[in-house]
Design an enzyme around this catalytic site. Structure first.
Site, short mmCIF file in Angstrom:
data_model
loop_
_atom_site.label_atom_id
_atom_site.label_comp_id
_atom_site.label_asym_id
_atom_site.label_seq_id
_atom_site.Cartn_x
_atom_site.Cartn_y
_atom_site.Cartn_z
N GLU B 49 0.74 -1.14 0.44
CA GLU B 49 -0.10 -0.13 0.30
C GLU B 49 0.59 1.20 -0.54
O GLU B 49 1.30 1.30 0.91
CB GLU B 49 -1.03 0.27 1.55
CG GLU B 49 -1.84 0.90 1.64
CD GLU B 49 -3.07 0.31 2.55
OE1 GLU B 49 -2.90 -0.21 3.34
OE2 GLU B 49 -3.27 1.49 3.64
N ASP B 60 -4.36 10.10 10.10
CA ASP B 60 -3.39 9.08 10.30
C ASP B 60 -2.91 9.75 11.99
O ASP B 60 -3.56 11.19 12.21
CB ASP B 60 -2.74 9.75 9.79
CG ASP B 60 -2.75 9.33 7.75
OD1 ASP B 60 -2.84 7.64 8.77
OD2 ASP B 60 -2.42 9.39 7.29
#
EC number: 4.2.1.20
Lengths: 431, 270
Positions: B49, B60
């Site tokens: 990824e 995040d």
């Protein structure tokens, strides 16, 4: 409800059109069911938040039609926030505006010193309705943070405020205010350490604690239903101003001016006049050191369409779609995004957007103080600077309403340094 | 069968879970990221990824935020992601790209899809694009034969899971916990339940991410999910160099092959 075609080009969608409107006066100019104002708005947020946004939208729709909620909100506005706020003529200030008459919508006189209280009372009531016990919010200048901490104290809600580290330094007194009111203030030291990053951090908190927590967003940005809901909580500004200017002068103004960071005070006052085609709606953005300098917060003036913080709107971005940090002497306008409805009002031509530089805003800040004995927030001083220029353009006999969105007490440190009223030790200095 | 279908089918034929490893393109530099990702492939990840560093990564935690900041300061440009994807393909690996939506929107959705396909990428994972807003991406991904991975979360209703699964191709991404990315001691107890709810509505492979950092956790997740997605742990390990990244990939690859990984038996084959 039909969705408008997405705008695929940067300057597309210049034809005039109006957003779909709902039934009844309260729902005029509402976005589509999915929160789209033309090609703007919507929801560009993690799936984890969609359930909470759906819940909020449903609860807001119910509350909006619930007379009891309306009465409770109106009661708090009248007996706690101090509404209606005054409409004050500023004749000595207007002498510098080409012969125009200028009236000030005195949101600075509301409890906590700005328009922000309208929205926080509405959303805090909704938080209670949803059975949530914890509120988080972002703040730039500290006005929204103080207002949120105030509403949370009033309604017994836990309160956490995210504030960029740079802003906690610029607005130290507001940090103390929030703490006094019982809120936890979390300085954010990521990214540009200003409002944008405070919103990022609040969103991260929300993703983690969404079951118990309401994110009390302070402006008309974010994913649906925030832009329409926050607008409607501020619509009282425009409703009052329209009635008051008619009472005072017997006619509608030629222009309504308001500063635009995220755009909540502007959309609130615009809402009262947007169906009056003769009234120009003028948003004034932060020109900072000038557009060419690159150091500014003039998103609608020089930005381009994209997504930030949950909605498609204009933003300051580079060729790769990375957000460009904004700059303004005013912490509340130091934001690289803007509410999606403003993007739509710009593209449709119903509102126009210009900017005032730091220097122009500070001139207007001092001028209003010395001619009217009113110290405005530096944010609001941008609108005042815009009104001075509008007056010159519209000429003698024209009539302008300025949204004085907040008071300037919080800005005394910045102003004292800017004008050299204090020396390096914080005392004395030149007169 | 698309490239991605073949990746999952291969793991299934070995009766094990797939291992998906995340690292950001351009971290710490473009060349550095190519080497680190190469090491991840050497260590045994089935699918890479490739993250796109972004200025406002709201999904995040601190680890990946900091990595994105480093990559941007070191001059990452969006087009560099295609260079990284090409390097994965050249090494015999498989890559999807994980990106916040604004960079793609700015680049042009169709142009991004075209260039990703040309670089040999299999598709996109879109953490802040929900199917409701994805019309342009649905068209572009179809035109360029790319997979679409939307996310589901423990807070997703059945209708939302149906919607995400219906719009996804390749695989579906289940976020194990409510929260942002970052290694955790425990994978959320809700993860298995969420995968179960997804299975009721789709036959797509379901990958589980957010928090996995050890072989034991990988084995646990592989016992109920089709793929184990590891991000922050790789980013943390990247500080110690390519060998450390390869070792972590190898540990996790053992994890998804462990006997405790549900009905999967260790095949001993690679």
């Amino acid at each position: 409800m039909p969705e408008a075609e997405p705008v695929t080009e940067r300057d597309g969608g210049t034809g005039r059109a109006s957003a779909p409107s709902g039934e009844g006066t309260g729902q005029q100019h509402d976005p589509t069911d999915r929160g789209h104002f033309g090609p703007y708005g919507g929801r560009f947020l993690p799936e984890a938040l969609i359930g909470a946004l759906d819940e909020l939208a449903a609860e807001y729709d119910k509350a909006r039609q619930d007379p009891e909620f309306g009465e409770r909100f109106d009661d708090l506005l009248a007996n706690y926030a101090g509404r209606p706020s005054l409409l004050t003529e500023a004749p000595r200030f207007a002498e510098h505006a080409g012969g125009a008459r200028i009236f000030l919508k005195r949101e600075d006189l509301n409890h906590t010193g700005s328009h922000k209280i309208n929205n926080v009372l509405g959303q805090a009531l909704l938080t209670k309705r949803m059975g949530k016990t914890r509120v988080i919010a972002e703040t730039g200048a500290g006005q929204h943070g103080v207002a949120t901490a105030t509403a949370c104290a009033l309604l017994d809600l836990d309160c956490v405020i995210y504030m960029g580290e740079v802003d906690t330094e610029r607005q130290a007194l507001n940090v103390a205010r929030m703490r006094l009111l019982g809120a936890e203030v979390v300085p954010v030291n990521t990214g540009s350490r200003t409002l944008k990053d405070a919103i990022n951090e609040a969103l991260r908190d929300w993703v983690t604690n969404v079951d118990t927590t309401h994110y009390l967003l302070g402006t008309v940005a974010g994913g649906h239903p925030f832009p329409v809901m926050v607008r409607n909580f501020h619509a009282v500004i425009g409703e009052e101003a329209r009635r008051q200017i008619l009472d005072a002068t017997g006619r509608l103004p030629d222009a309504v001016a308001a500063c635009v960071g995220g755009g909540s005070n502007a959309i609130g006052i615009f809402q009262g006049f947007r169906d009056d085609p003769g009234v120009r709606l003028v948003g004034v953005e932060a020109g900072g050191h000038g557009i060419d300098s690159g150091a500014h917060g003039a998103t609608l003036t020089s930005g381009s369409p994209g997504m930030l913080h949950g909605a498609r709107s204009y933003l300051l971005q580079d060729d790769d779609g990375q957000t460009i940090e904004a700059y303004s002497i005013s912490a509340g306008l130091d934001y690289p995004g803007v509410g999606p409805e403003h993007a739509w009002l710009k593209d449709t031509g119903r509102a126009e957007y210009r900017y005032a530089t730091d220097a122009e805003a500070m001139d207007a800040f001092q001028l209003l103080s010395r001619t009217e004995g009113i110290i405005p927030a530096i944010e609001s001083a941008h609108a005042l600077a815009g009104a001075l220029r509008l007056g010159q353009e519209l000429g003698a006999g024209s009539l302008i309403v300025v949204n004085l969105s907040g008071r300037g007490d919080k800005d005394m440190d910045t102003a004292a340094k800017y004008f050299g009223y204090v020396d390096d030790h914080g005392t004395g200095g030149r007169s | 069968m698309s490239g991605l279908d073949a990746v999952f089918a291969a793991a299934r034929s070995e009766q094990r879970g797939s291992l998906i490893g995340y690292l950001p393109a351009g971290y710490p530099t473009l060349e550095g990221s190519i080497e680190l990702i190469g090491a991840m492939i050497d260590g045994g990840v089935d699918l890479v990824e490739v993250g796109v560093p972004y200025s406002d990564p709201v999904m995040d935690g601190p680890t990946i935020q900091a990595a994105a900041g480093t990559a941007l300061r070191n001059g990452f440009r969006l087009r560099d992601v295609f260079t990284v994807v090409e390097s994965v393909a050249a090494r015999g690996g498989h890559a999807v790209v994980m990106t916040y939506w604004n960079p793609v929107h700015r680049y042009g959705v169709d142009a991004f899809a075209r260039d990703l396909a040309a670089a040999g990428g299999h598709g996109l994972i879109t953490p802040d694009l929900i199917p409701d807003e994805a019309e342009e991406w649905l068209a572009a991904s179809a035109a360029h034969e790319l997979s679409r991975t939307f996310l589901i979360s423990p807070s997703s209703s059945r209708a939302r899971i149906e919607r995400a699964a219906g719009a996804s191709t390749g695989f579906l991404y289940a976020t194990a916990v409510m929260g942002v990315t970052g290694a955790r001691d425990q994978v959320g107890a809700g993860a298995a339940e969420l995968v179960g709810r997804a299975r009721e509505v789709t036959d797509l492979p379901v990958g589980v991410g957010l928090g996995v950092r050890s072989a034991g956790q990988a084995a646990e997740v592989a016992s109920f999910a089709d793929a184990v997605i590891v991000g922050s742990a790789f980013v943390s390990r990247a500080d110690s160099g390519t060998r450390a990244v390869r070792d972590l990939a190898a540990e996790l690859a053992d994890g998804v092959r462990a006997p405790s990984a549900g009905e999967a038996r260790p095949s001993g084959l690679r």
